[in-house]
Design a protein around this motif. Structure first.
Motif, PDB file in Angstrom:
ATOM      1  N   MET A   1     -10.365 -12.680   0.664  1.00 23.63           N
ATOM      2  CA  MET A   1      -9.973 -13.698   1.623  1.00 23.63           C
ATOM      3  C   MET A   1     -11.043 -14.788   1.629  1.00 23.63           C
ATOM      4  SD  MET A   1      -8.706 -13.158   5.539  1.00 23.63           S
ATOM      5  CE  MET A   1      -7.049 -12.674   5.114  1.00 23.63           C
ATOM      6  N   LEU A   2     -10.621 -16.018   1.866  1.00 24.99           N
ATOM      7  CA  LEU A   2     -11.521 -17.168   1.818  1.00 24.99           C
ATOM      8  C   LEU A   2     -11.818 -17.709   3.218  1.00 24.99           C
ATOM      9  CD1 LEU A   2      -9.924 -19.094  -1.190  1.00 24.99           C
ATOM     10  CD2 LEU A   2     -11.798 -17.432  -1.220  1.00 24.99           C
ATOM     11  N   VAL A   3     -12.900 -18.486   3.281  1.00 23.16           N
ATOM     12  CA  VAL A   3     -13.300 -19.108   4.546  1.00 23.16           C
ATOM     13  C   VAL A   3     -12.147 -19.916   5.127  1.00 23.16           C
ATOM     14  CG1 VAL A   3     -14.784 -20.915   5.504  1.00 23.16           C
ATOM     15  CG2 VAL A   3     -15.785 -19.085   4.135  1.00 23.16           C
ATOM     16  N   ARG A   4     -11.415 -20.645   4.308  1.00 20.35           N
ATOM     17  CA  ARG A   4     -10.307 -21.469   4.813  1.00 20.35           C
ATOM     18  C   ARG A   4      -9.250 -20.634   5.533  1.00 20.35           C
ATOM     19  NH1 ARG A   4      -9.099 -23.963  -0.183  1.00 20.35           N
ATOM     20  NH2 ARG A   4      -8.731 -22.300  -1.635  1.00 20.35           N
ATOM     21  N   ASP A   5      -9.144 -19.337   5.185  1.00 21.44           N
ATOM     22  CA  ASP A   5      -8.170 -18.456   5.824  1.00 21.44           C
ATOM     23  C   ASP A   5      -8.630 -17.970   7.199  1.00 21.44           C
ATOM     24  OD1 ASP A   5      -6.568 -18.561   3.468  1.00 21.44           O
ATOM     25  OD2 ASP A   5      -7.867 -17.028   2.566  1.00 21.44           O
ATOM     26  N   ALA A   6      -9.930 -18.022   7.439  1.00 17.64           N
ATOM     27  CA  ALA A   6     -10.484 -17.473   8.677  1.00 17.64           C
ATOM     28  C   ALA A   6     -11.005 -18.527   9.644  1.00 17.64           C
ATOM     29  CB  ALA A   6     -11.629 -16.510   8.344  1.00 17.64           C
ATOM     30  N   MET A   7     -11.345 -19.698   9.139  1.00 20.76           N
ATOM     31  CA  MET A   7     -12.029 -20.702   9.964  1.00 20.76           C
ATOM     32  C   MET A   7     -11.124 -21.271  11.059  1.00 20.76           C
ATOM     33  SD  MET A   7     -12.204 -23.999   7.470  1.00 20.76           S
ATOM     34  CE  MET A   7     -10.781 -25.063   7.214  1.00 20.76           C
ATOM     35  N   SER A   8     -11.782 -21.721  12.105  1.00 24.57           N
ATOM     36  CA  SER A   8     -11.096 -22.465  13.159  1.00 24.57           C
ATOM     37  C   SER A   8     -11.059 -23.918  12.721  1.00 24.57           C
ATOM     38  CB  SER A   8     -11.860 -22.348  14.474  1.00 24.57           C
ATOM     39  OG  SER A   8     -11.960 -21.016  14.865  1.00 24.57           O
ATOM     40  N   THR A   9      -9.881 -24.508  12.742  1.00 22.78           N
ATOM     41  CA  THR A   9      -9.761 -25.901  12.316  1.00 22.78           C
ATOM     42  C   THR A   9      -9.866 -26.874  13.488  1.00 22.78           C
ATOM     43  OG1 THR A   9      -7.352 -25.750  12.420  1.00 22.78           O
ATOM     44  CG2 THR A   9      -8.389 -25.349  10.275  1.00 22.78           C
ATOM     45  N   MET A  10      -9.836 -26.346  14.694  1.00 25.52           N
ATOM     46  CA  MET A  10     -10.036 -27.185  15.880  1.00 25.52           C
ATOM     47  C   MET A  10     -11.540 -27.268  16.125  1.00 25.52           C
ATOM     48  SD  MET A  10      -7.079 -28.193  16.870  1.00 25.52           S
ATOM     49  CE  MET A  10      -7.399 -28.789  18.499  1.00 25.52           C
ATOM     50  N   VAL A  11     -12.161 -28.296  15.581  1.00 24.17           N
ATOM     51  CA  VAL A  11     -13.611 -28.444  15.647  1.00 24.17           C
ATOM     52  C   VAL A  11     -13.970 -29.314  16.839  1.00 24.17           C
ATOM     53  CG1 VAL A  11     -15.663 -29.237  14.430  1.00 24.17           C
ATOM     54  CG2 VAL A  11     -13.769 -28.232  13.143  1.00 24.17           C
ATOM     55  N   LEU A  12     -14.795 -28.773  17.726  1.00 17.64           N
ATOM     56  CA  LEU A  12     -15.306 -29.559  18.841  1.00 17.64           C
ATOM     57  C   LEU A  12     -16.471 -30.389  18.323  1.00 17.64           C
ATOM     58  CD1 LEU A  12     -15.639 -30.378  21.808  1.00 17.64           C
ATOM     59  CD2 LEU A  12     -17.014 -28.298  22.116  1.00 17.64           C
ATOM     60  N   THR A  13     -16.344 -31.711  18.403  1.00 14.77           N
ATOM     61  CA  THR A  13     -17.434 -32.593  18.004  1.00 14.77           C
ATOM     62  C   THR A  13     -17.926 -33.347  19.227  1.00 14.77           C
ATOM     63  OG1 THR A  13     -15.910 -34.372  17.396  1.00 14.77           O
ATOM     64  CG2 THR A  13     -16.594 -32.872  15.641  1.00 14.77           C
ATOM     65  N   ILE A  14     -19.240 -33.459  19.301  1.00 12.54           N
ATOM     66  CA  ILE A  14     -19.875 -34.193  20.390  1.00 12.54           C
ATOM     67  C   ILE A  14     -20.943 -35.095  19.799  1.00 12.54           C
ATOM     68  CG2 ILE A  14     -19.410 -32.399  22.119  1.00 12.54           C
ATOM     69  CD1 ILE A  14     -22.343 -31.527  21.879  1.00 12.54           C
ATOM     70  N   GLY A  15     -21.455 -35.980  20.627  1.00  7.81           N
ATOM     71  CA  GLY A  15     -22.539 -36.857  20.202  1.00  7.81           C
ATOM     72  C   GLY A  15     -23.874 -36.336  20.695  1.00  7.81           C
ATOM     73  N   PRO A  16     -24.950 -36.859  20.158  1.00  6.60           N
ATOM     74  CA  PRO A  16     -26.281 -36.389  20.544  1.00  6.60           C
ATOM     75  C   PRO A  16     -26.670 -36.741  21.974  1.00  6.60           C
ATOM     76  CG  PRO A  16     -26.439 -38.287  19.090  1.00  6.60           C
ATOM     77  CD  PRO A  16     -24.990 -37.900  19.145  1.00  6.60           C
ATOM     78  N   THR A  17     -25.962 -37.677  22.599  1.00 12.67           N
ATOM     79  CA  THR A  17     -26.313 -38.066  23.969  1.00 12.67           C
ATOM     80  C   THR A  17     -25.562 -37.263  25.032  1.00 12.67           C
ATOM     81  OG1 THR A  17     -24.677 -39.844  23.962  1.00 12.67           O
ATOM     82  CG2 THR A  17     -26.937 -40.411  23.268  1.00 12.67           C
ATOM     83  N   HIS A  18     -24.648 -36.409  24.617  1.00 10.99           N
ATOM     84  CA  HIS A  18     -24.003 -35.524  25.598  1.00 10.99           C
ATOM     85  C   HIS A  18     -25.078 -34.648  26.240  1.00 10.99           C
ATOM     86  CE1 HIS A  18     -20.135 -36.440  23.693  1.00 10.99           C
ATOM     87  NE2 HIS A  18     -19.570 -35.885  24.750  1.00 10.99           N
ATOM     88  N   THR A  19     -24.975 -34.441  27.542  1.00 15.47           N
ATOM     89  CA  THR A  19     -25.908 -33.516  28.182  1.00 15.47           C
ATOM     90  C   THR A  19     -25.502 -32.087  27.835  1.00 15.47           C
ATOM     91  OG1 THR A  19     -24.636 -33.268  30.229  1.00 15.47           O
ATOM     92  CG2 THR A  19     -26.249 -35.103  30.134  1.00 15.47           C
ATOM     93  N   LEU A  20     -26.421 -31.163  28.039  1.00 18.51           N
ATOM     94  CA  LEU A  20     -26.097 -29.760  27.778  1.00 18.51           C
ATOM     95  C   LEU A  20     -24.992 -29.280  28.714  1.00 18.51           C
ATOM     96  CD1 LEU A  20     -29.517 -28.041  27.001  1.00 18.51           C
ATOM     97  CD2 LEU A  20     -27.837 -29.063  25.440  1.00 18.51           C
ATOM     98  N   ARG A  21     -24.966 -29.779  29.942  1.00 19.27           N
ATOM     99  CA  ARG A  21     -23.895 -29.386  30.858  1.00 19.27           C
ATOM    100  C   ARG A  21     -22.535 -29.885  30.335  1.00 19.27           C
ATOM    101  NH1 ARG A  21     -24.179 -27.240  35.577  1.00 19.27           N
ATOM    102  NH2 ARG A  21     -26.208 -28.107  36.124  1.00 19.27           N
ATOM    103  N   GLN A  22     -22.491 -31.126  29.879  1.00 16.75           N
ATOM    104  CA  GLN A  22     -21.237 -31.650  29.317  1.00 16.75           C
ATOM    105  C   GLN A  22     -20.804 -30.826  28.104  1.00 16.75           C
ATOM    106  OE1 GLN A  22     -22.740 -35.618  28.638  1.00 16.75           O
ATOM    107  NE2 GLN A  22     -21.447 -36.485  30.273  1.00 16.75           N
ATOM    108  N   ALA A  23     -21.748 -30.520  27.236  1.00 12.97           N
ATOM    109  CA  ALA A  23     -21.440 -29.718  26.054  1.00 12.97           C
ATOM    110  C   ALA A  23     -20.929 -28.339  26.456  1.00 12.97           C
ATOM    111  CB  ALA A  23     -22.675 -29.597  25.162  1.00 12.97           C
ATOM    112  N   ALA A  24     -21.593 -27.723  27.435  1.00 14.45           N
ATOM    113  CA  ALA A  24     -21.181 -26.387  27.886  1.00 14.45           C
ATOM    114  C   ALA A  24     -19.771 -26.423  28.471  1.00 14.45           C
ATOM    115  CB  ALA A  24     -22.176 -25.851  28.911  1.00 14.45           C
TER     116      ALA A  24
END
Length: 133
Positions: A1-24
């Motif tokens: 089985m390959l990574v493409r078969d197991a990976m989550s394709t819904m990737v949460l992307t954030i910017g470096p200025t997000h606070t840790l609370r916002q990220a959490a």
């Protein structure tokens, strides 16, 4: 089985200025343990994990003032969608981390976690038959 078969394709992307609370909050709402941090003016692609947030809290840092960019891992190991799950698991074990960002070319297309791999490797349990008298 390959990574493409197991990976989550819904990737949460954030910017470096997000606070840790916002990220959490975003990570919690999406029920994920990591976010891809995109910083085109800085390190490029990094990762922020629940462990990074936990470590910050353990140091008594304020999650409303600490930013994702400050706690992002930038020396990221990336996986390709064509890697085997064995290769991904070995890479995570060797590196001591639980998430790999999956790149197709230069773009993040997924994240594969230890949980994703074990889900693929664990047989589906069938309910036990009920006995009738």
């Amino acid at each position: 089985m390959l990574v493409r078969d197991a990976m989550s394709t819904m990737v949460l992307t954030i910017g470096p200025t997000h606070t840790l609370r916002q990220a959490a909050r975003l990570m919690s709402a999406r029920r994920v343990g990591a976010a891809v941090v995109l910083d085109p003016d800085g390190c490029g692609i990094g990762i922020l994990t629940e462990r990074d947030i936990l470590n910050s809290l353990a140091l008594n840092q304020n999650p409303d003032h600490e930013t994702a960019g400050t706690h992002t891992t930038t020396d990221v190991v990336f996986a390709a969608p064509t890697w085997t799950l064995e290769r991904a698991a070995e890479t995570m074990t060797h590196g001591g981390f639980r998430h790999l960002i999956v790149l197709d070319g230069r773009e993040p297309t997924g994240i594969v976690s230890v949980r994703d791999i074990t889900r693929c490797w664990t047989p589906v349990r069938q309910p036990a038959p009920t006995l009738t008298a």
